[in-house]
Enzyme design. Sequence first.
Site, short mmCIF file in Angstrom:
data_model
loop_
_atom_site.label_atom_id
_atom_site.label_comp_id
_atom_site.label_asym_id
_atom_site.label_seq_id
_atom_site.Cartn_x
_atom_site.Cartn_y
_atom_site.Cartn_z
N LYS A 1 -11.62 19.49 65.62
CA LYS A 1 -12.90 18.96 65.84
C LYS A 1 -14.01 19.98 65.13
O LYS A 1 -13.81 21.15 65.09
CB LYS A 1 -13.35 18.98 67.45
CG LYS A 1 -14.51 18.23 67.78
CD LYS A 1 -14.64 18.22 69.23
CE LYS A 1 -16.12 17.58 69.60
NZ LYS A 1 -16.07 17.73 71.18
N SER B 1 -17.32 12.93 72.94
CA SER B 1 -17.86 13.32 71.62
C SER B 1 -16.63 13.57 70.69
O SER B 1 -16.84 13.41 69.39
CB SER B 1 -18.76 14.55 71.65
OG SER B 1 -17.98 15.79 71.95
N SER C 1 -15.80 15.06 76.75
CA SER C 1 -15.44 14.82 75.67
C SER C 1 -14.17 14.99 74.99
O SER C 1 -14.03 14.59 73.88
CB SER C 1 -16.62 15.69 74.70
OG SER C 1 -17.86 15.44 74.85
#
Lengths: 507, 506, 112
Positions: A82, A157, A181
């Site tokens: 990420k 996210s 997330s």
Amino acid sequence: MTAELTRLGASALAEAIASGQSSAEEVTRAHLDRIEAVDEAVHAFLHVSTESALDQARAVDRARALGDAPVSRLAGVPLALKDIVVQAGVPATAGSKILEGWIPPYDATVTRRLVEAGVVILGKTNLDEFAMGSSTENSAYGPTRNPWDLSRIPGGSGGGSAAALAAFEAPLAIGTDTGGSIRQPAAVTGTVGTKPTYGGVSRYGVIALASSLDQVGPCARTVLDTALLHEVIAGHDPLDSTSIPQPVPLVVDAVRRGQADGVAGMRIGVVSQLRGKGYQAGVLESFDAAVATLAAAGADIVEVDCPHFEYALAAYYLILPSECSSNLARFDAMRYGLRVGDDGTASAEEVMSRTRGAGFGAEVKRRIILGTYALSAGYYDAYYGSAQKVRTLIKQDFEKAFTAADVLVSPASPVTAFAIGEKVNDPLAMYLNDLATIPGSLAGIPAMSVPSGIASDTGLPVGLQIMGPALGEERIYRVAAAFESAYVAAHHRSVPDAAPELEVGVR
Amino acid sequence: MTTAQTLAAGLMDYDEAIQTYDPVLGLEVHVELGTVTKMFCGCPTDFGAEPNTQICPICLALPGAMPAVNRTAVEYAIRIGLALNCEIASWCRFARKNYFYPDMPKNFQTSQYDEPIATNGYLDVKIDGQTVRVDIERAHMEEDTGKSTHVGGATGRIHGAEYSLLDYNRAGVPLVEIVTKPIVGTKALAPQVARAYVTALRDLLSSLGVSDVRMDQGSLRCDANVSLTPAGNPLFGTRTETKNVNSLRSVERAVRYEITRQAALLATGTRIVQETRHFDETTGTTSPGRSKETAEDYRYFPEPDLVPLAPEREWVEAIRASLPELPWIRRARMQADWGLTDLQMRDLLASDAVDLVAATVDAGASPAEATSWWSSYLGQQANVRGVALNELPITPAQLAAVIAKVVDGPLNTKIARQVVDGVLAGEGEPDEVIAARGLAVMSDDGALHAAVDEALAAQPAVADKIRSGKLQAVGAIVGAVMKATRGQADAAKVRQLVLSTLGVEG
Amino acid sequence: MSSVLPSEADEPGPTLTRDSVAHLAHLARLELTDAELDLYVDQLSVILHSVAAVSGVVGTKDIEPTSHAVPLTNIFREDVVRPGLSRDAALAGAPSAENGRFRVPQVLGEEQ
Ligand SMILES: [Mg+2]
Ligand SMILES: [Zn+2]
């Protein structure tokens, strides 16, 4: 051949590499090819590190050629990182324009542990700007699409990491979870993701959103792969003062126990407050079926009451903006990142304001203003202070629930993947996506999402959230593994294996 | 100047100001701790390094970096708290103080807010024979900022600069901020009390070994808050905070200036503006800092990246047990032990000779000899060389060795000075200097006898005079012997020898 | 607004004025357009209204606030030098640099 490699899970790939059946370079190339083929449509990656990934893979192959034992149980297996976790020499954006072009000069602890374990980092995945969002639509670099339906969101996210798994671009991914997330994207993409106990994985080198809530966690398509990655990244780090100075929970063993012994005799609590109003019918249907599966496997199902969960979302949307308003103050155009409006006459203060006005997206600005307000003299006690007290009440609810149950379960996301654009202009509606995940975040407990099935009303994946007490990772992995085994036994394939092919030509 | 003239200049005559108003002081002292590394990262804290060579992701606030507390900095803070008679918190936290400024990389300062490590102490300050107790409100831990150089302005100051250059070497250096309670009732002595307090604090911090307390290098910085109330009025007036007070003398001057400035304003019915002021060393005046358009709201909240501190009692007590004797108590003890007058002691203090004398005494010299050497001969040598006393290249142990040779006989004072000169010139240890320069009082009786015989033989008329009882003539023979031995003989001994050789009673 | 959030509909909730949002944006060093200001005044008021429930539930009860989910104390680092960044590495990401220093626009206001 290479297409088949991308269908394998991390543990199978690691075995193939360790046995010499495949080379790490071959495995890496297969995934780079897959990214090349599908990522234009999915947009899971913001940066693909082709050269450094191949270098890492070749190093694993060289070590094997020399007869060295694998450096870890995941040596040579590719991973999607990420883009909020820094890797030295690789661009890091956190999904924000304000960091466009910034190359970090250092490694996050998680990055270092992955590299030392021989895990091959394919690149950086898309996310909502500074991890603020539940759909990945808040990325300054365009939305990621859900591989199950490219017109839908992959959650957020960590939508990029989840989509990369569901699109078979990587067998492993790293996510971060502040209010859901990792778990909510896992739920809506039919993948697995764990938010460890707060402090279980180092946050050093992870661009902070809300320091008291942020946690890094492992993501994969199976519970075992998730556990293998969990053990690589977890553990005490002196660079993160909030990291827990205790041994890493033995989650891989717990998975094997779950696969072998199931959940017989375990007490599984269903939280009354995490179902009903706000939850999609197809989600509840899948959840009830999952609970029935666990009951059939011998678990005692108990109903538990957590009355203060009602206030979790409100407390969360005070604590998070407060901390993020302070954490994001460093993006000021002075030392790194974007600088706007430096015309030779503007003051530093003006340049800071202009840069932050231009460099941050709408959601980030909204939360910074909200947090600035909540921390202001005269409001602190009513807002930030009260929210921290609500957090105590929620922790107490959990403590009480865990006297009645070994683990708690709920849907991980109240809805299946919604359409891109559907909620972008309604921040409150967007916030509701984290309804089920936020209580666990506030309490700092470990929680994960495993696919519970496909919703009958939308045909999209549904996630089952399993929560344990602080440091109770072994319990939740055991239940997750037992459920996954039971599901595969009943349906003859796992949920992620049912994901569409994405029309890739044979290569 | 007349009252009218001074008022016209914006100042009131000091004596008149003090008759009309009572000054109230508040002093905030920031001390940079002498730890090896910064407060929250492992960067060195060395002063004067090349710009931006002592920085890392943490003190540069790179995205993702996190702080970790320096144990030694906490220990030093506790040390300071204990020495100031404070209570040490059993549980406390760091807090973020949020405001934007380019020299502060995170745009918040990691400090302590409502939970400081040390509270409620005092420091007794001696002034003109009386003791003033300054109450300490708190001492808390925080971190320093980077340093800006303003380019393009005429004066290098912030006003009129075109741009600024930033060096973050200092960013994150550990600070302890020591805040007094309002100091009231000092009246005319206020400026001296301020100076005496900072002086005592400096000496205390130095003796604790927690800081090099160099005001000239900014490792000790004082902000002086001053307000006036009409004499006898219990309410405090509006205060100003004067920054950039970089020497002990400036502390006194800045307070004195503010008293006369504020008094003049109040006398004409003008309100005092609560503001930050800047002290100008050259003019001795204060001027307003550029005020911000909006009052700052620091939005303090507990630092979520750090966990609370709960110093164990055993740790605190171990630190307490290791505290050195307070410098003024040690001084009083030494003055008594050494039998010095107040004036002598003051001279030693003024020349920073106390520690040197103490070390020389510890090495075996008598206090009188040690005091005399450091304050006279070595004082002159330091003057000649333009260095501080403790920068002279002679150690207390070396001096003590020289003094011992005087006491035991082989050297006289004059030769001892030559030995010290040799040590100062880098010729080695005292014994090496004595050997190399062929110094030492002549102790070889045979050689001395020969020299005496020779002198008597050379001056038979003088020898006769002495034999006949004219003892004042001895000097001529002694002089001749001393000359022949290049001053290395002991003159008293030579005299004795001349008389005994001639069979005359001394 | 969703009915899932606790409703304070009967009470007048906290409201944000355009001026207060502008002031907050200034404190946070965020330059906003007029259109953004208008949007945020509305959106933030709605959000604030719904999150204000926390002070209601807590009330005046004596509840210890939770600042850290997992309670730890006394985590220290030893006072030992750790290698940092080279000057070149530190300045490589700077928008502007000069003579080994970060170059920034003119700074207004006094040092703190
Ligand atoms: Mg301070
Ligand atoms: Zn540093």
